[in-house]
Design an enzyme around this catalytic site. Structure first.
Site, short mmCIF file in Angstrom:
data_model
loop_
_atom_site.label_atom_id
_atom_site.label_comp_id
_atom_site.label_asym_id
_atom_site.label_seq_id
_atom_site.Cartn_x
_atom_site.Cartn_y
_atom_site.Cartn_z
CB CYS A 10 -1.02 0.06 1.18
SG CYS A 10 -2.54 0.99 0.93
CD GLU A 56 -0.60 -5.76 5.72
OE1 GLU A 56 -1.04 -4.67 5.81
OE2 GLU A 56 -0.46 -6.27 4.75
CG HIS A 113 -3.36 -3.91 3.50
ND1 HIS A 113 -2.34 -3.14 4.11
CD2 HIS A 113 -3.92 -2.79 2.77
CE1 HIS A 113 -2.28 -1.89 3.99
NE2 HIS A 113 -3.41 -1.73 3.13
#
Length: 224
Positions: A86, A197, A195
């Site tokens: 990002c 994660e 994302h």
């Protein structure tokens, strides 16, 4: 494998990344303050999402001049691994480690959603745990995630096989060619707007992102 997570003023996904590398994958992880100039002990650098320096000027434009970024560039040039997520993707383009730019979303508003993402390349260290053309689900959360490049640069990215991820189906931010993530020519530097994660713990509703980090670990283990 030792991970470093860069922390800028305004980073807000740094602890999310560290949770994955340190707590889920049980790998040594160090938070790297943006003013540090020695990252020689690290195997992989991750530049997380957030709003580095408040996103003043352009997203990532100020962070690109932080002292640590010169070391990140050298780290990449040595063939070591760099991942920008990002805002981290934006920083990598500003630093010249990846081509193109990230601009305001097509509809000029912030998007927060889970989206289908197609894996274009499964032969990278990062993506070896996926299959080519596999569609995974990853969260996005950005206001300036529209990938743009001039026609010549875009053609070069495509011709070199540097597109790693594409948005599947509806392209919410208007990225050219549905591009969601790209790598450098060597494949050790990866930038992506989604994302991974935030999709690494099944408790959060999905773990498609965990395989990105696992793939890198398995690649390094095989080399050792």
């Amino acid at each position: 494998m030792k991970f470093g997570v860069v922390v800028f003023p305004g980073s807000n996904c740094d602890r999310d990344v560290a949770y994955v590398t340190r707590d889920l994958l049980l790998q040594p992880t160090r938070m790297v303050w943006h003013q540090e100039t020695d990252i020689a002990d690290l195997d992989a650098i991750i530049i997380p999402g957030g709003f580095s320096y408040g996103d003043y000027l352009r997203c990532g434009a100020i962070a690109r001049f932080s002292p640590v970024m010169q070391q990140v560039v050298e780290h990449a040039r040595k063939g070591k691994f760099v991942l920008g997520i990002c805002n981290g993707f934006q920083v990598l383009t500003e630093a010249g480690l990846l081509p193109g730019v990230l601009t305001r979303n097509r509809d000029l508003h912030f998007i927060c959603d889970r989206v289908p993402v197609k894996v274009e390349r499964s032969n990278l260290s990062w993506t070896q745990n996926y299959t080519s053309s596999e569609v995974i689900t990853l969260p996005i959360a950005h206001g300036e995630g529209r990938f743009y490049a001039d026609a010549a640069t875009l053609a070069e990215i495509e011709d070199n096989g540097q597109v790693v991820f594409r948005y599947e189906g509806e392209n919410l931010n208007g990225s050219l060619n549905n591009i969601a993530g790209i790598c450098d020519r060597q494949g050790n530097v990866l930038g992506m707007m989604p994302h991974p994660e935030r999709a690494s713990d099944a408790m959060l509703g999905g773990s498609d992102g965990l395989r990105l980090f696992q793939g890198l670990l398995e690649k390094v283990a095989a080399l050792v």
